[in-house]
Design a protein around this motif. Structure first.
Motif, PDB file in Angstrom:
ATOM      1  N   VAL A 155     -10.549  -9.304   2.920  1.00 45.48           N
ATOM      2  CA  VAL A 155     -10.214  -7.882   3.034  1.00 45.48           C
ATOM      3  C   VAL A 155     -11.045  -7.136   1.997  1.00 45.48           C
ATOM      4  O   VAL A 155     -10.835  -7.309   0.794  1.00 45.48           O
ATOM      5  N   THR A 156     -11.966  -6.327   2.448  1.00 42.65           N
ATOM      6  CA  THR A 156     -12.794  -5.596   1.498  1.00 42.65           C
ATOM      7  C   THR A 156     -12.775  -4.083   1.693  1.00 42.65           C
ATOM      8  O   THR A 156     -13.266  -3.348   0.853  1.00 42.65           O
ATOM      9  N   GLN A 157     -12.232  -3.629   2.800  1.00 44.50           N
ATOM     10  CA  GLN A 157     -12.011  -2.197   3.004  1.00 44.50           C
ATOM     11  C   GLN A 157     -10.566  -2.025   3.451  1.00 44.50           C
ATOM     12  O   GLN A 157     -10.136  -2.691   4.397  1.00 44.50           O
ATOM     13  N   VAL A 158      -9.811  -1.150   2.782  1.00 45.74           N
ATOM     14  CA  VAL A 158      -8.417  -0.918   3.154  1.00 45.74           C
ATOM     15  C   VAL A 158      -8.203   0.580   3.343  1.00 45.74           C
ATOM     16  O   VAL A 158      -8.372   1.360   2.403  1.00 45.74           O
ATOM     17  N   VAL A 159      -7.862   0.952   4.573  1.00 42.14           N
ATOM     18  CA  VAL A 159      -7.526   2.345   4.891  1.00 42.14           C
ATOM     19  C   VAL A 159      -6.016   2.406   5.079  1.00 42.14           C
ATOM     20  O   VAL A 159      -5.479   1.767   5.985  1.00 42.14           O
ATOM     21  N   MET A 160      -5.331   3.165   4.232  1.00 40.54           N
ATOM     22  CA  MET A 160      -3.872   3.270   4.312  1.00 40.54           C
ATOM     23  C   MET A 160      -3.522   4.696   4.722  1.00 40.54           C
ATOM     24  O   MET A 160      -3.616   5.632   3.920  1.00 40.54           O
ATOM     25  N   ASP A 161      -3.141   4.844   5.995  1.00 41.64           N
ATOM     26  CA  ASP A 161      -2.819   6.153   6.560  1.00 41.64           C
ATOM     27  C   ASP A 161      -1.344   6.462   6.316  1.00 41.64           C
ATOM     28  O   ASP A 161      -0.515   5.555   6.247  1.00 41.64           O
ATOM     29  N   GLU A 162      -1.027   7.759   6.214  1.00 40.37           N
ATOM     30  CA  GLU A 162       0.349   8.204   5.931  1.00 40.37           C
ATOM     31  C   GLU A 162       0.868   7.500   4.678  1.00 40.37           C
ATOM     32  O   GLU A 162       1.965   6.939   4.647  1.00 40.37           O
ATOM     33  N   PHE A 163       0.058   7.552   3.608  1.00 39.31           N
ATOM     34  CA  PHE A 163       0.358   6.767   2.412  1.00 39.31           C
ATOM     35  C   PHE A 163       1.646   7.210   1.717  1.00 39.31           C
ATOM     36  O   PHE A 163       2.188   6.465   0.886  1.00 39.31           O
ATOM     37  N   HIS A 164       2.188   8.363   2.061  1.00 42.14           N
ATOM     38  CA  HIS A 164       3.447   8.785   1.441  1.00 42.14           C
ATOM     39  C   HIS A 164       4.596   7.836   1.766  1.00 42.14           C
ATOM     40  O   HIS A 164       5.645   7.889   1.124  1.00 42.14           O
ATOM     41  N   PHE A 165       4.394   6.933   2.751  1.00 45.68           N
ATOM     42  CA  PHE A 165       5.414   5.918   3.031  1.00 45.68           C
ATOM     43  C   PHE A 165       5.547   4.917   1.878  1.00 45.68           C
ATOM     44  O   PHE A 165       6.451   4.092   1.888  1.00 45.68           O
ATOM     45  N   TYR A 166       4.655   5.012   0.897  1.00 47.72           N
ATOM     46  CA  TYR A 166       4.785   4.236  -0.343  1.00 47.72           C
ATOM     47  C   TYR A 166       6.179   4.400  -0.945  1.00 47.72           C
ATOM     48  O   TYR A 166       6.714   3.483  -1.577  1.00 47.72           O
ATOM     49  N   SER A 167       6.786   5.570  -0.765  1.00 49.53           N
ATOM     50  CA  SER A 167       8.107   5.853  -1.344  1.00 49.53           C
ATOM     51  C   SER A 167       9.264   5.456  -0.436  1.00 49.53           C
ATOM     52  O   SER A 167      10.422   5.614  -0.820  1.00 49.53           O
ATOM     53  N   ASP A 168       8.961   4.949   0.762  1.00 44.05           N
ATOM     54  CA  ASP A 168      10.042   4.610   1.685  1.00 44.05           C
ATOM     55  C   ASP A 168      10.924   3.518   1.085  1.00 44.05           C
ATOM     56  O   ASP A 168      10.428   2.461   0.678  1.00 44.05           O
ATOM     57  N   PRO A 169      12.246   3.718   1.011  1.00 42.26           N
ATOM     58  CA  PRO A 169      13.126   2.753   0.337  1.00 42.26           C
ATOM     59  C   PRO A 169      13.096   1.361   0.951  1.00 42.26           C
ATOM     60  O   PRO A 169      13.228   0.368   0.243  1.00 42.26           O
ATOM     61  N   GLN A 170      12.945   1.263   2.278  1.00 45.62           N
ATOM     62  CA  GLN A 170      12.964  -0.044   2.931  1.00 45.62           C
ATOM     63  C   GLN A 170      11.570  -0.675   3.011  1.00 45.62           C
ATOM     64  O   GLN A 170      11.435  -1.892   2.942  1.00 45.62           O
ATOM     65  N   ARG A 171      10.543   0.126   3.138  1.00 50.46           N
ATOM     66  CA  ARG A 171       9.224  -0.431   3.461  1.00 50.46           C
ATOM     67  C   ARG A 171       8.158  -0.158   2.408  1.00 50.46           C
ATOM     68  O   ARG A 171       7.025  -0.605   2.536  1.00 50.46           O
ATOM     69  N   GLY A 172       8.515   0.556   1.341  1.00 53.37           N
ATOM     70  CA  GLY A 172       7.526   0.924   0.341  1.00 53.37           C
ATOM     71  C   GLY A 172       6.839  -0.256  -0.324  1.00 53.37           C
ATOM     72  O   GLY A 172       5.682  -0.154  -0.745  1.00 53.37           O
TER      73      GLY A 172
END
Length: 869
Positions: A155-172
């Motif tokens: 894995v050398t390129q990582v595109v994380m879309d809708e990154f505000h899900f970082y704060s999601d309590p279940q999936r962050g």
């Protein structure tokens, strides 16, 4: 010019499959990557916005990029640039998003840009072209790859879309793991609502050794204008349409509210006569099912759409496509609009600034408000977008009461106060207030800082134990360098130690006297399934539980279905409807028996939705998890939805009508699709019987005839066929039809058998009115069925509907005619004479038109008097 031609002209001449090695040894430099991508942009008559250009330059230079620009500012284009840069350097890139629907949408978009052979997709239940240089997946998929492989991950390129899900309590946790464990990667983090990103800038640079570029802009390509409305929502919508502000997306925070609002808008005259004709022409070939389909058909002809997760996918896609043509003036939906949903709109009207979040009703956060509001304004169509927020209904009504009194008493405040005293409406119970001040604050507010939601689980540790190297060092690093505060980190370390001891005691892991060849000091004694904890984590238990069943038992096939159903997530709306139905029927029966109210209510409290094999499955689950303690994280959920539908001999529409699930059709269909996939993937060949295979074939065809988009896409991917972009026009969507239902002879035969036995069950329950509804248009109304009931019950006291009664031997079929089948269903009577029953004709051509058997009853009564098939 295609994008790969910008990388290398030879792609114009051939399909160059998996070309990573070419560019790994001879990568393009920064200038070549930037120039190649911008040339492609120019060839499409496009021009990068300043923020896009800055982000693309950062990517081409090898920097991490955090992109926080408004919705509609072209973040997806920057993501394409990241994948392009990865290809140009012989690297592998991952695109991650929070929901499978968005992952799937991007997969097909990237296939169209880079070619299907260069793009793969991995989800919890299927994968296609998984070794491709570009992989689309949910955040959890990538997180588990990283946990297992760490710095060794390809894995050398990582595109994380809708990154505000970082704060999601279940999936962050899944959004955080790659940020901790991939020093070799170049990151692109994207969201319209990130808030303060100082920590991410600093820690990404420390992790990767790359510069981190923060690209932000408050300038929207399509600026927004905000308004606070103190007039009734009907009037506000009508005014927006009249003044050219349509399409309008009306945001609600429940599916029920969205549906009710859409129905109430039917009274408005939103379309001209010519527009109504255009809608009629556009949907002429589209198959609307009964129930909600008929309602939606009427709505869209009035220029009104509905969009929420409870709808069938084909209906959501139709609404999206009609919205793109401008033929829908108003779409009522839920706040899921904020997660990449493809509904082009000019105006967002938000009906409330508070929502129930599953635990309590609270005001919207700034992030939630701006995620939804940001969907207003269509690039290429609008010069500005409009956001309207409605005042609370009781405030609007009270303002009208005061206004009328002021007009009546010419502004005399004393008289106005006396006239309105006691007339003003009070807010509903539990109401969380908002006002114009709340609105103004939200418009100006910046998104809240993202907060860590890291956790540790059995599955995380098991994945870490698969990684080469010292697992204790890997776990320590993960648990001490995550973004939680120190006290929380200590809690997680204690939890992880407890999990490890539990796994050790259960014999799932064992210590090694010497490190193995990969440097591990402990090893797993079990082999984890691929995509462990993602593809139905209880599937191994289901496999073990199937061995407890007797394959010779007449009920084996349905019991096998119950085992599989117990491992699936609960579709709450469906189970609630089943429970409500069961309680209602039980209360009515108890009332007929003379039980008093208190006894009835006490007994009803013990009634729940059907849970076949619950005791056996729960005992087996307890035994199984003593050797696999990690499955304690997942709930076994005995239930009967597929089984209930089959035992009641119902089709999709029958089941929806019986349980009043019109607003939850999409949820039911997704559950049935999950059950079908689980049956196909989990049940081994050695556990299949002919009846179980028939049942699985029936379920697959039932799903396909209801809405073939979910199952056909999955089956195509699992078969390894080349993936092609999904339908991208209204014409293609309308023209898209399921295969003829009669082509799948095996499944259609089961459908006919079920349709006939449905009549037997209704006959046994003496429900002549329902039978008349089924067959009245073909001459068998309720009165005629009542006569047949009298004739049978004059001869016999009962009619059986058990498993033996529905056995295939009691249904005779003549399938020699290519246009009609002749069928005869015998009743199972107490004397086992089988001399009464139903004979009917199955119209194959009409069946293909409606996607289900069209039965025309010919005779009900003594079979000696009926023509033999």
């Amino acid at each position: 010019m295609k994008l790969l031609e910008a990388l290398d002209p030879k792609f114009a001449e051939s399909d160059h499959h998996y070309f990573r090695g070419d560019y790994a040894s001879n990568p393009l430099n920064q200038e070549e990557i930037y120039d190649g991508f911008t040339d492609w942009i120019s060839s499409r008559d496009m021009e990068l916005y300043p923020a896009q250009d800055e982000a693309v330059l950062g990517i081409a230079s090898g920097a991490n990029v955090i992109l926080a620009t408004p919705t509609g500012s072209g973040k997806s284009t920057v993501a394409v640039a990241a994948h392009f840069a990865g290809l140009a350097q012989g690297q592998r890139s991952y695109y991650t998003a929070p929901i499978k629907a968005l992952v799937s949408e991007k997969f097909f978009d990237l296939c169209a840009i880079f070619g299907a052979e260069n793009v793969g997709m991995v989800t919890g239940d299927s994968s296609v072209n998984a070794q491709a240089p570009i992989v689309c997946c949910t955040a959890e998929i990538l997180a588990n790859v990283v946990l297992r492989e760490g710095e060794g991950a390809d894995v050398t390129q990582v595109v994380m879309d809708e990154f505000h899900f970082y704060s999601d309590p279940q999936r962050g946790w899944a959004w955080q793991v790659p940020l901790l464990e991939l020093p070799q990667a170049q990151f692109l983090l994207m969201s319209a609502t990130l808030g303060d990103v100082t920590r991410f800038e600093r820690e990404l640079t420390e992790l990767t050794g790359r510069e981190t570029t923060y690209v932000t802009s408050s300038e929207r390509p399509i600026p927004l204008h905000y308004y606070y409305s103190e007039e009734p929502v009907h009037e506000a919508i009508e005014e927006l349409v009249k003044t050219g502000q349509a399409p309008v997306y009306v945001v609600h925070f429940s599916q029920l509210q969205a549906m009710d609002q859409a129905q109430s808008l039917m009274s408005l005259n939103l379309l001209t006569r010519d527009e109504k004709q255009q809608v009629s022409d556009a949907i002429a070939g589209f198959r609307f099912s009964s129930g909600f389909g008929k309602v939606l058909n009427k709505m869209v002809r009035h220029g009104v759409g509905v969009h929420h997760a409870g709808m069938l996918p084909k209906y959501r896609r139709l609404v999206e496509q009609l919205a793109q043509t401008g033929l829908l003036k108003v779409i009522c939906g839920t706040d899921t609009l904020g997660v990449g949903i493809n509904v082009p709109i000019r105006t967002v009207l938000i009906t409330a600034l508070s929502k129930f979040d599953g635990e309590r009703t609270r005001r919207l956060k700034a992030r939630e408000f701006h995620q939804v509001a940001g969907r207003a304004g269509r690039a290429g169509y609008d010069t500005a977008g409009t956001v309207v927020v409605q005042a609370p209904e009781h405030d609007i009504e009270n303002a009208r009461i005061v206004q009328k009194a002021q007009q009546k008493f010419d502004g005399d405040e004393k008289k106005v106060a006396q006239a309105t005293r006691g007339k003003k409406k009070k807010p509903p119970q539990g109401f969380v207030a908002w006002s114009r001040k709340t609105f103004d604050q939200l418009v100006q507010a910046v998104p809240e800082p993202l907060t860590s939601s890291f956790t540790v689980s059995h599955s995380m540790l098991l994945n870490l134990l698969e990684r080469p190297g010292d697992p204790f060092a890997a776990a320590k690093k993960l648990l001490t360098e995550n973004h939680e505060p120190r006290p929380r980190q200590r809690q997680l370390m204690r939890k992880a130690l407890g999990i490890y001891r539990e796994l050790l005691a259960a014999g799932v892991v064992e210590k090694l006297d010497e490190p193995d060849e990969d440097g591990r000091t402990v090893r797993l004694t079990v082999q984890l399934q691929e995509n462990f904890a993602l593809n139905q984590p209880l599937s191994p238990f289901a496999l073990a539980a199937l061995s407890l069943l007797d394959m010779e038992d007449p009920g084996y096939a349905l019991d096998a279905v119950s085992v599989i159903e117990s491992t699936l997530e609960k579709p709450r709306q469906v189970l609630n409807a089943q429970e409500k139905k069961a309680r209602g029927e039980a209360i009515a029966a108890m009332k007929a028996e003379g039980l008093d109210y208190t006894e009835r209510m006490n007994a009803a409290d013990q009634i729940t939705y059907p849970q076949p094999l619950a005791e056996m499955l729960e005992d087996a689950f307890e035994t199984y998890r003593s050797g696999a303690p990690w499955i304690a994280e997942f709930d076994l959920a005995p239930k009967s939805i597929v089984r209930d539908m089959y035992e009641r001999a119902m089709g999709f529409g029958d089941f929806v009508q019986y349980y009043q699930l019109a607003r939850s059709e999409g949820i039911l269909l997704r559950y049935l699709s999950d059950a079908y996939r689980a049956l196909r993937q989990t049940v081994p060949v050695s556990s299949l019987t002919e009846e179980l295979e028939d049942l699985v074939a029936w379920l697959g065809e039932l799903i396909r005839q209801t809405d073939n988009s979910l199952i056909d896409e999955w089956e195509k991917m699992t078969a390894g066929e080349d993936a092609e972009p999904t339908q991208d026009s209204l014409e293609e969507l309308v023209a898209e039809q399921a295969p003829k239902v009669t082509d799948n002879v095996r499944a259609f035969t089961i459908m006919v058998r079920n349709a006939m036995f449905r009549r037997v069950e209704l006959f046994a329950e003496e429900k002549e009115k329902l039978l008349g509804e089924l067959d009245g248009e073909h001459g068998w109304d309720a009165d005629r069925w009542a006569d047949a009931l009298d004739e049978y019950f004059d001869e016999y006291d009962d009619i059986y509907t058990d498993a033996d009664a529905r056995a295939p031997r009691h249904l005779t079929m003549d399938r020699s005619d290519p246009e009609v089948w002749k069928v005869r269903q015998a009743f199972s009577d107490p004397a086992d004479n089988f001399d009464y029953g139903i004979t009917a004709t199955v119209d194959l051509l009409s069946s293909d038109d409606v996607g289900a058997p069209v039965i025309r009853v010919d005779h009900v009564g003594a079979l000696k008097d009926a023509p033999r098939p």
